[in-house]
Write a protein that holds these residues in place. Structure first.
Motif, mmCIF file in Angstrom:
data_model
loop_
_atom_site.group_PDB
_atom_site.id
_atom_site.type_symbol
_atom_site.label_atom_id
_atom_site.label_comp_id
_atom_site.label_asym_id
_atom_site.label_seq_id
_atom_site.Cartn_x
_atom_site.Cartn_y
_atom_site.Cartn_z
ATOM 1 N N HIS A 20 0.809 -1.219 0.000
ATOM 2 C CA HIS A 20 0.000 0.000 0.000
ATOM 3 C C HIS A 20 0.847 1.276 0.000
ATOM 4 O O HIS A 20 0.301 2.365 -0.188
ATOM 5 C CB HIS A 20 -0.929 0.011 1.217
ATOM 6 N N ASP A 119 -3.231 7.959 0.244
ATOM 7 C CA ASP A 119 -3.376 6.620 -0.324
ATOM 8 C C ASP A 119 -3.885 5.637 0.724
ATOM 9 O O ASP A 119 -4.781 4.823 0.462
ATOM 10 C CB ASP A 119 -2.033 6.116 -0.869
ATOM 11 N N SER A 123 -7.576 3.235 1.245
ATOM 12 C CA SER A 123 -7.382 1.788 1.145
ATOM 13 C C SER A 123 -8.391 1.054 2.033
ATOM 14 O O SER A 123 -9.174 1.668 2.754
ATOM 15 C CB SER A 123 -5.961 1.417 1.566
ATOM 16 N N GLU A 124 -8.328 -0.279 1.976
ATOM 17 C CA GLU A 124 -9.221 -1.097 2.791
ATOM 18 C C GLU A 124 -8.613 -1.443 4.156
ATOM 19 O O GLU A 124 -9.191 -2.214 4.935
ATOM 20 C CB GLU A 124 -9.561 -2.401 2.045
#
Length: 305
Positions: A20, A119, A123-124
């Protein structure tokens, strides 16, 4: 930190979390930041020049560059940079650092940008994982860049032949960065790792459950790998050093660090006529910078005409 400490996590969590953040530290991404990094370095050089000769390269040049570039890539708002510098470079509590991380995350939620924090927020990942990753990234790398800039300055100014070579041919600067990562690696030892199975490394038997700590400094001066390893040589092929670690746990920000140090050294070598070393604490024994055995940059006092 338990949820997302990349320095300590094993697979598969390490790969899952690391993917990530890698895009913002890729060669392509770093190249896209070249002008911004150059502007940060130029501003730091102007402030150093305004202070007057002599001045401390670490405190007044290397540290401000590393802080500003770190903030740029991570996504720390400009008005929080001074607090970032204070909390993560000077003594502060873990709670103060955590509060700062959460404040930055809250601000970026309402004002996302082209940065690591934004970012992560899209994200998850869980809140705990995001906070842990941001804490690790704010804590790691910045001091290393300031150390590298300062230590490469000392190495060049104490080796006149190498300094002359770099001044005659600025294209040698990237190689000089690799050489200082070999010659003056910050980490005496890398983080210990424990074997999950029996194995053999170059004739050394390691049993499952045994813990091994690798010395980057010793490996980087291995005479079977590098000729005359105790000699600083900017024209040497230093690639393969362990200054950025190795493998899956290699430094995620190493391409960014290379760009920062190269820009900073180029600015010093070309913008300060007659640059010379007055004194450097690191030339004498100093206490380690951290319980993890890392070298301290110390004061690097330089003068110029």
């Amino acid at each position: 930190m338990r949820a997302a400490n990349l320095l300590a996590l094993d697979e598969p969590d390490h790969v899952r979390l690391r993917r990530h953040i890698t895009s913002r530290f890729s060669v392509r991404s770093v190249r896209s930041r070249t002008e911004e990094i150059a502007a940060i370095v130029a501003a730091a050089a102007a402030r150093l020049r305004a202070l007057g000769s002599p001045a401390d390269v670490f405190q007044h040049f290397a540290r401000p560059i590393s802080v500003a570039v770190h903030a740029l890539v991570l996504g720390i708002p400009d008005h929080r940079i001074d607090d970032f510098d204070r909390l993560f470079a000077d003594p502060s509590t873990s709670q103060e650092k955590a509060d700062f991380v959460r404040a930055v995350l809250d601000e970026r939620r309402g004002d996302p940008g082209e940065d690591v924090v934004s970012d992560l927020l899209s994200s998850e990942l869980t809140d705990a994982e995001i906070e842990g990753l941001v804490m690790v990234l704010m804590t790691s790398g910045r001091d290393s860049v300031a150390y590298m800039i300062s230590t490469l300055t000392v190495a060049l100014l104490t080796n006149p032949d190498q300094l002359d070579a770099v001044r005659r041919d600025p294209s040698l600067v990237p190689g000089a960065v690799e050489e200082i990562m070999r010659f003056g690696a910050m980490f005496v030892t890398l983080f210990p790792r424990t074997a999950v199975r029996d194995l053999e490394l170059d004739g050394l038997a390691v049993r499952a459950g045994q813990t091994v700590s690798v010395s980057a400094a010793a490996a980087n001066r291995d005479p079977s790998r590098f000729d005359e390893p105790d000699r600083f040589d900017v024209q040497r092929d230093s690639f393969g050093h362990l200054g950025f670690g190795h493998g899956s746990h290699g430094c995620v920000g190493q391409q960014l660090a290379r760009r920062e140090v190269a820009e900073a050294i180029g600015a010093l070598m070309t913008g300060f006529p007659g640059l010379r070393l007055v004194s450097a604490e690191q030339l004498a024994p100093m206490p380690f910078a951290h319980p993890v055995a890392t070298y301290e940059a110390g004061e690097v006092l330089v003068a110029w005409d």
